[in-house]
Design an enzyme around this catalytic site. Structure first.
Site, PDB file in Angstrom:
ATOM      1  CD  GLN A  22     -31.028 -70.271 -33.548  1.00 54.26           C
ATOM      2  OE1 GLN A  22     -32.167 -70.162 -33.108  1.00 54.26           O
ATOM      3  NE2 GLN A  22     -30.328 -71.379 -33.390  1.00 54.26           N
ATOM      4  CD  GLU A  23     -31.492 -64.865 -41.130  1.00 56.32           C
ATOM      5  OE1 GLU A  23     -31.862 -65.220 -42.258  1.00 56.32           O
ATOM      6  OE2 GLU A  23     -30.768 -63.885 -40.940  1.00 56.32           O
TER       7      GLU A  23
ATOM      8  CB  ILE B  54     -33.826 -48.309 -49.233  1.00 54.74           C
ATOM      9  CG1 ILE B  54     -32.510 -48.754 -48.598  1.00 54.74           C
ATOM     10  CG2 ILE B  54     -34.471 -47.187 -48.431  1.00 54.74           C
ATOM     11  CD1 ILE B  54     -31.426 -47.696 -48.593  1.00 54.74           C
TER      12      ILE B  54
ATOM     13  CG  ASN C 197     -36.702 -56.779 -43.068  1.00 57.06           C
ATOM     14  OD1 ASN C 197     -36.502 -57.562 -44.003  1.00 57.06           O
ATOM     15  ND2 ASN C 197     -35.749 -55.997 -42.600  1.00 57.06           N
TER      16      ASN C 197
ATOM     17  CB  THR D 162     -41.772 -48.208 -39.118  1.00 59.02           C
ATOM     18  OG1 THR D 162     -40.426 -48.220 -38.653  1.00 59.02           O
ATOM     19  CG2 THR D 162     -42.650 -49.036 -38.185  1.00 59.02           C
TER      20      THR D 162
ATOM     21  CB  SER E   6     -34.275 -58.491 -35.111  1.00 57.40           C
ATOM     22  OG  SER E   6     -33.188 -58.303 -34.232  1.00 57.40           O
TER      23      SER E   6
ATOM     24  N   GLY F 276     -33.125 -67.187 -51.002  1.00 62.07           N
ATOM     25  CA  GLY F 276     -34.477 -67.557 -50.568  1.00 62.07           C
ATOM     26  C   GLY F 276     -34.538 -68.708 -49.581  1.00 62.07           C
TER      27      GLY F 276
ATOM     28  CG  HIS G  54     -31.514 -56.381 -39.827  1.00 56.57           C
ATOM     29  ND1 HIS G  54     -31.076 -55.879 -41.029  1.00 56.57           N
ATOM     30  CD2 HIS G  54     -30.562 -56.050 -38.914  1.00 56.57           C
ATOM     31  CE1 HIS G  54     -29.924 -55.263 -40.855  1.00 56.57           C
ATOM     32  NE2 HIS G  54     -29.584 -55.361 -39.585  1.00 56.57           N
TER      33      HIS G  54
ATOM     34  CG  ASP H 196     -32.444 -52.568 -41.239  1.00 60.27           C
ATOM     35  OD1 ASP H 196     -33.298 -53.258 -41.827  1.00 60.27           O
ATOM     36  OD2 ASP H 196     -31.302 -52.359 -41.680  1.00 60.27           O
TER      37      ASP H 196
ATOM     38  CD  GLU I  91     -35.597 -45.588 -36.808  1.00 61.20           C
ATOM     39  OE1 GLU I  91     -34.494 -45.845 -36.327  1.00 61.20           O
ATOM     40  OE2 GLU I  91     -36.647 -45.473 -36.128  1.00 61.20           O
TER      41      GLU I  91
END
Ligand code: GAR
Length: 214
Positions: free
Chosen positions: A174-175, A93, A108, A142, A137, A13, A110, A146, A144
């Site tokens: 960076q996240e 998922i 999200n 959606t 990123s 977290g 990733h 990632d 699909e």
């Protein structure tokens, strides 16, 4: 009115922490109203409790199908009356039903420069491929995996001799910068999703998102 943010986690977290810290700023347009984990021992739950944020645990082990789990998860999230649902290391998922239900509200993070390296072990895969840069990123979710439209990326260099751990910690840094920023834009509705495209101030964001080269 501050947007109501619910964060879904499975682990440590640190991204949740970055968002909690951002919400402490007086002019931040959102507040974390709940944290949900599928792992009862996730350290992120402790972070939430320390910040006096409500938590829920919904263990996937108590369900016999992905569909029934996700249906319950919708119920839990709805109890918080969420405007934005932030996946921060939520390692599951999601079913199409879940994604459709919260369409346009699900973000999200990733650890790769999508569309590169969807799925797991992204840092090692970037090293093995001989890449010179890697990154993270933030994207809309959606159906699909990632694959939803990217909003913002941050790049980091890959140096000779880097291990996956070295790279993971460089990416993590960076996240923690870009996730609170994107969540803020979503709270302000500067970023929205329309027809499976991400828009910033009404303009379609390029396919791989805005790149933040720091
Ligand atoms: C982050 O690095 C995030 O990018 C990754 O999990 C980590 C969670 O860290 N997410 C994924 O791999 C999703 N496919 P945290 O629990 O310290 O925020």
């Amino acid at each position: 009115m501050r947007s109501r943010i619910v964060v879904l986690i499975s682990g440590s977290g640190t991204n949740l922490q970055a968002i909690i810290d951002a919400c402490k700023l007086e002019d931040y347009p959102g507040e974390v109203v709940g944290v949900v984990s599928n792992i009862p021992t996730a350290y992120g739950l402790t972070r939430a409790e320390e910040a006096n944020i409500k938590t829920s645990v919904l263990s996937h082990k108590d369900f016999d199908s992905r569909e029934s789990y996700d249906q319950s998860l919708i119920g839990v999230i709805n109890e918080y009356n969420a405007d934005i649902i932030v996946l921060a290391g939520f390692m599951r998922i999601l079913t199409p039903e879940f994604v459709q239900y919260f369409q346009g509200k699900l973000l999200n993070i990733h650890p790769s420069l999508l569309p590169k390296y969807q799925g797991l072990n992204t840092h090692q895969r970037a090293i093995d491929a001989g890449d010179k840069e890697h990154g993270v990123s933030v994207h809309y979710v959606t159906e699909e995996l990632d694959g939803g439209p990217v909003i913002l990326q941050a790049k980091v260099p890959i140096f000779d001799g880097d291990t996956a751990e070295d790279l993971a910690s460089r990416v993590h840094e960076q996240e923690h910068r870009i996730y609170p920023l994107v969540v803020k834009w979503c709270c302000l509705k500067r970023v929205v999703m329309q027809n499976d495209k991400a828009l910033f101030d009404g303009e379609i964001i390029p396919l791989s998102g805005y790149a933040n080269d720091e």
